[in-house]
Design an enzyme around this catalytic site. Structure first.
Site, PDB file in Angstrom:
ATOM      1  N   GLN A 103      68.195  74.246  43.816  1.00  0.00           N
ATOM      2  CA  GLN A 103      68.705  73.576  45.015  1.00  0.00           C
ATOM      3  C   GLN A 103      68.911  72.101  44.683  1.00  0.00           C
ATOM      4  O   GLN A 103      67.948  71.344  44.498  1.00  0.00           O
ATOM      5  CB  GLN A 103      67.750  73.691  46.208  1.00  0.00           C
ATOM      6  CG  GLN A 103      68.442  73.144  47.473  1.00  0.00           C
ATOM      7  CD  GLN A 103      67.546  72.986  48.680  1.00  0.00           C
ATOM      8  OE1 GLN A 103      66.463  72.424  48.579  1.00  0.00           O
ATOM      9  NE2 GLN A 103      68.007  73.439  49.835  1.00  0.00           N
ATOM     10  N   TYR A 175      69.023  65.197  55.303  1.00  0.00           N
ATOM     11  CA  TYR A 175      69.144  64.469  54.034  1.00  0.00           C
ATOM     12  C   TYR A 175      70.598  64.014  53.823  1.00  0.00           C
ATOM     13  O   TYR A 175      71.387  64.031  54.757  1.00  0.00           O
ATOM     14  CB  TYR A 175      68.592  65.338  52.890  1.00  0.00           C
ATOM     15  CG  TYR A 175      67.115  65.628  53.103  1.00  0.00           C
ATOM     16  CD1 TYR A 175      66.160  64.629  52.910  1.00  0.00           C
ATOM     17  CD2 TYR A 175      66.682  66.867  53.569  1.00  0.00           C
ATOM     18  CE1 TYR A 175      64.811  64.868  53.148  1.00  0.00           C
ATOM     19  CE2 TYR A 175      65.329  67.118  53.809  1.00  0.00           C
ATOM     20  CZ  TYR A 175      64.401  66.107  53.591  1.00  0.00           C
ATOM     21  OH  TYR A 175      63.075  66.342  53.845  1.00  0.00           O
TER      22      TYR A 175
HETATM   23  C1  LIG Z   1      56.301  73.752  51.779  1.00  0.00           C
HETATM   24  C2  LIG Z   1      57.742  73.812  52.201  1.00  0.00           C
HETATM   25  C3  LIG Z   1      58.691  73.070  51.515  1.00  0.00           C
HETATM   26  C4  LIG Z   1      60.055  73.133  51.877  1.00  0.00           C
HETATM   27  N1  LIG Z   1      60.984  72.454  51.122  1.00  0.00           N
HETATM   28  C5  LIG Z   1      62.305  72.657  51.345  1.00  0.00           C
HETATM   29  C6  LIG Z   1      63.281  72.149  50.438  1.00  0.00           C
HETATM   30  O1  LIG Z   1      62.990  71.538  49.397  1.00  0.00           O
HETATM   31  N2  LIG Z   1      64.588  72.381  50.740  1.00  0.00           N
HETATM   32  C7  LIG Z   1      64.962  73.067  51.853  1.00  0.00           C
HETATM   33  O2  LIG Z   1      66.161  73.245  52.088  1.00  0.00           O
HETATM   34  N3  LIG Z   1      64.051  73.579  52.712  1.00  0.00           N
HETATM   35  C8  LIG Z   1      62.732  73.415  52.463  1.00  0.00           C
HETATM   36  N4  LIG Z   1      61.802  74.020  53.293  1.00  0.00           N
HETATM   37  C9  LIG Z   1      62.251  74.932  54.353  1.00  0.00           C
HETATM   38  C10 LIG Z   1      62.286  76.382  53.833  1.00  0.00           C
HETATM   39  O3  LIG Z   1      63.309  76.572  52.887  1.00  0.00           O
HETATM   40  C11 LIG Z   1      62.523  77.393  54.974  1.00  0.00           C
HETATM   41  O4  LIG Z   1      63.775  77.161  55.544  1.00  0.00           O
HETATM   42  C12 LIG Z   1      61.440  77.316  56.029  1.00  0.00           C
HETATM   43  O5  LIG Z   1      60.158  77.313  55.442  1.00  0.00           O
HETATM   44  C13 LIG Z   1      61.549  78.490  56.990  1.00  0.00           C
HETATM   45  O6  LIG Z   1      61.266  79.690  56.329  1.00  0.00           O
HETATM   46  P1  LIG Z   1      59.846  80.450  56.546  1.00  0.00           P
HETATM   47  O7  LIG Z   1      59.617  80.416  58.019  1.00  0.00           O
HETATM   48  O8  LIG Z   1      60.081  81.802  55.972  1.00  0.00           O
HETATM   49  O9  LIG Z   1      58.790  79.646  55.815  1.00  0.00           O
HETATM   50  C14 LIG Z   1      60.446  73.935  52.963  1.00  0.00           C
HETATM   51  C15 LIG Z   1      59.472  74.660  53.664  1.00  0.00           C
HETATM   52  C16 LIG Z   1      58.149  74.622  53.294  1.00  0.00           C
HETATM   53  C17 LIG Z   1      57.133  75.463  54.038  1.00  0.00           C
END
Ligand SMILES: Cc1cc2nc3c(=O)[nH]c(=O)nc-3n(C[C@H](O)[C@H](O)[C@H](O)COP(=O)(O)O)c2cc1C
Length: 371
Positions: A103, A175
């Site tokens: 990414q 961002y």
């Molecule tokens: C620890 C953590 C770090 C994340 N870092 C990013 C990231 O670097 N880029 C991004 O687009 N989303 C990031 N997200 C969002 C996740 O990609 C995802 O959209 C979000 O956690 C929802 O999915 P889930 O409910 O299955 O965890 C992050 C989420 C978490 C929990």
């Protein structure tokens, strides 16, 4: 119990053949202090590949601009040492049987909510604004924009050269790309600004076009987008389907294959006034309006949404029946899973074999180590 077979249909995007519909969502883990991913990263991603994930999107990894990251633990996607580390990651993931893309990220004027760290160089964004009326950093000049676009294209061609199967551009969550999309942080009067979302999409479209030129026609380009932002969860870039089409069509026209439509809860309808409370979600509307492949995401297998994770909140498990219903209708093509895959590298295999009693909830303590 619901059959999850629909999640396990293969899928092809350009040159990339996926074994199933499950994508590991990009998740920043902040374990690369010198910007260099190492064997621990390779082992972490390999475990999820061996656990049956079809496509892995890496944590956000930043392009070659002086202030492209807002957190010193975020890996670079430039420089020989970091790229050698990423080569180790993709080789391990391929051995584990999955496909993967980095990414590619530039955090723009948005500070991290995890650290007060600031880069040595001035932070940059479209108009020196982090949020409505909140000044931070400098407004990018023409040269900065051209160099940023070139840096994204270089990172994409490096990804292809290292053997990655795709790349994802991080256009979501407030961002750099999103600072251009959002009128409140894009006050420019040149060709990268404007009154309409279509005009404010020109920076992103410029990156996509240059990335497409650098990777050729068959290499899949994914673009992650969101209505919500870290700065404000309630903001929406597109309040109507027409505005959504103005936003997305130029991006697809510039060469995006896959729109990764970020929601915190995948079951929430995007325009309930039009198609009701069970209506299409963001990925559903994006697919209907553009014809592009789409990925949905948000609280799959978990009861609580992810923002609480950064404050130490965990989540209990939730059933997959709503997801299966939407996948059976082909509302979107792929589904990304975040925290459930941090909690359990074998999550996909447990879902595939119907071993739902073995599925675990998410404990935020899992963020403390990269395993
Ligand atoms: C620890 C953590 C770090 C994340 N870092 C990013 C990231 O670097 N880029 C991004 O687009 N989303 C990031 N997200 C969002 C996740 O990609 C995802 O959209 C979000 O956690 C929802 O999915 P889930 O409910 O299955 O965890 C992050 C989420 C978490 C929990």
């Amino acid at each position: 119990m619901t059959s999850t077979d629909v999640l396990f249909r293969p899928f092809r995007i350009g040159s990339m053949e996926l074994a199933n519909r499950i994508v590991m969502a990009p998740m920043t883990r902040s374990f690369a202090p010198a910007g260099i991913p190492g064997p621990a990263h390779a082992a972490y991603y390999r475990r999820r590949a061996e656990g049956g994930v079809g496509l892995i999107i890496s944590e956000g990894t930043v392009i070659d601009r002086p202030a492209s990251r807002n957190n010193p633990g975020v890996p670079f996607f430039h420089g020989d040492a970091a790229l050698a580390g990423w080569k180790g990651v993709i080789d391990a993931v391929h051995e584990g049987g999955a496909k993967m893309g980095p990414q590619l990220w530039h955090t723009g004027a948005l500070k991290s909510f995890l650290t007060e760290w600031v880069p040595d160089s001035p932070v940059e964004g479209p108009s020196g604004l982090e949020a409505p009326g909140v000044e931070r950093g400098v407004a990018m000049g023409d040269g900065d924009i051209a160099d940023t676009i070139a840096a994204f294209a270089r990172a994409a061609s490096d990804a292809k050269r290292l053997g990655f199967d795709t790349i994802e551009l991080h256009g979501a969550h407030g961002y750099l790309f999103d600072q251009f999309f959002w009128a409140a942080t894009n006050r420019r009067t040149d060709r990268y600004g404007g009154a309409t979302i279509g005009e404010r999409s020109r920076f992103a479209a410029g990156v996509v076009a240059e990335v497409r030129a650098s990777v050729g026609p068959d290499f899949p380009i994914i673009l992650r987008l969101s209505q919500w932002k870290v700065q404000d969860f309630t903001v929406r870039l597109a309040e109507t389907p027409d505005l959504m089409a103005d936003w997305l069509m130029p991006l697809v026209g510039a060469g995006v294959d896959v729109l990764h439509c970020s929601q915190r809860r995948f079951w929430e309808p995007e325009f309930p006034d039009i198609d009701g409370e069970q209506g299409l979600n963001f990925a559903g509307w994006a697919k209907k309006l553009t014809g592009a492949t789409t990925i949905s995401v948000g609280s799959v297998g978990l009861a609580e949404d992810f923002m609480g994770a950064f404050g130490g909140e965990g989540s209990s498990t939730a059933k997959l029946d709503k997801l299966v219903e939407r996948m059976e209708r082909d509302e979107f093509d792929l589904i990304a899973v975040g925290r459930a895959l941090i909690a359990d590298p074998a999550w996909v295999e447990k879902v595939r074999t119907g071993n739902s009693s073995a599925l675990k909830g998410f404990d935020a303590a899992a963020l403390a180590e990269l395993v």
